[in-house]
Design a protein around this motif. Structure first.
Motif, mmCIF file in Angstrom:
data_model
loop_
_atom_site.group_PDB
_atom_site.id
_atom_site.type_symbol
_atom_site.label_atom_id
_atom_site.label_comp_id
_atom_site.label_asym_id
_atom_site.label_seq_id
_atom_site.Cartn_x
_atom_site.Cartn_y
_atom_site.Cartn_z
ATOM 1 N N CYS A 192 0.852 -1.484 -0.328
ATOM 2 C CA CYS A 192 -0.134 0.059 0.180
ATOM 3 C C CYS A 192 0.814 1.609 0.074
ATOM 4 O O CYS A 192 0.537 1.900 -0.661
ATOM 5 C CB CYS A 192 -0.755 0.095 1.570
ATOM 6 N N CYS B 10 1.439 2.539 -3.212
ATOM 7 C CA CYS B 10 0.335 2.638 -3.861
ATOM 8 C C CYS B 10 0.106 3.804 -4.292
ATOM 9 O O CYS B 10 -0.476 4.695 -3.964
ATOM 10 C CB CYS B 10 -0.547 1.234 -3.679
ATOM 11 N N ASN C 142 -3.181 4.326 -4.538
ATOM 12 C CA ASN C 142 -4.741 5.019 -3.905
ATOM 13 C C ASN C 142 -4.390 4.929 -2.393
ATOM 14 O O ASN C 142 -5.552 4.762 -1.683
ATOM 15 C CB ASN C 142 -5.394 3.192 -3.839
ATOM 16 N N PHE C 143 -3.389 4.971 -1.649
ATOM 17 C CA PHE C 143 -3.009 5.223 -0.077
ATOM 18 C C PHE C 143 -3.275 6.478 -0.021
ATOM 19 O O PHE C 143 -2.933 7.422 -0.765
ATOM 20 C CB PHE C 143 -1.827 4.384 -0.069
ATOM 21 N N CYS D 264 -7.875 4.163 2.600
ATOM 22 C CA CYS D 264 -7.708 4.000 0.983
ATOM 23 C C CYS D 264 -8.522 4.265 0.587
ATOM 24 O O CYS D 264 -9.342 4.190 0.809
ATOM 25 C CB CYS D 264 -7.641 2.079 0.744
ATOM 26 N N CYS E 233 -3.741 -5.423 -1.954
ATOM 27 C CA CYS E 233 -4.824 -5.869 -2.792
ATOM 28 C C CYS E 233 -5.225 -5.861 -4.170
ATOM 29 O O CYS E 233 -3.940 -5.362 -4.514
ATOM 30 C CB CYS E 233 -5.611 -4.945 -2.458
HETATM 31 S S1 SF4 Z 1 -5.599 -1.484 -0.391
HETATM 32 FE FE1 SF4 Z 1 -4.606 -1.792 -2.154
HETATM 33 S S2 SF4 Z 1 -6.066 -0.292 -3.498
HETATM 34 FE FE2 SF4 Z 1 -5.194 0.014 -1.911
HETATM 35 S S3 SF4 Z 1 -3.890 1.097 -0.929
HETATM 36 FE FE3 SF4 Z 1 -3.606 -0.868 -0.596
HETATM 37 S S4 SF4 Z 1 -2.728 -2.007 -2.855
HETATM 38 FE FE4 SF4 Z 1 -3.199 0.391 -3.157
#
Ligand code: SF4
Length: 92
Positions: free
Chosen positions: A57, A60, A62-63, A69, A82
């Protein structure tokens, strides 16, 4: 002075909102539904609280630090991962 047309309008909007929530978030519990209108559950995203190789994360796009998230509901770990993982351009 009655404004009786306000009641049917509220009822219609409530029905539309409920139908929308039901269509967007099938299979999710009532408690999670409000948040889930924009996010999916950890189970749906196949979230895990440990990295997947180099992917985690913290790198990522999206973090949302420190522990949220953009797409997955609830608290997450910067070391988690994920199926929605998408690496930042400058990820290391
Ligand atoms: S949960 Fe998934 S989409 Fe969200 S930050 Fe982590 S890897 Fe990225």
């Amino acid at each position: 002075m009655g404004h009786e047309d306000g009641v049917p309008r509220r009822t219609l909007l409530g029905t539309v909102a409920l139908a929308f929530a039901t269509a967007v978030a099938p299979g999710l519990g009532r408690r999670a539904r409000a948040e889930a209108q924009a996010k999916v559950s950890k189970a749906v995203a196949k979230y895990q609280d440990h990295p997947n190789g180099e992917q985690r994360c913290a790198i990522c796009i999206n973090f949302e630090p420190p522990n949220r998230c953009r797409f997955v509901a609830g608290d997450i770990s910067s070391k988690g991962w994920c199926q929605l993982f998408a690496a930042r351009e400058n990820a290391q």
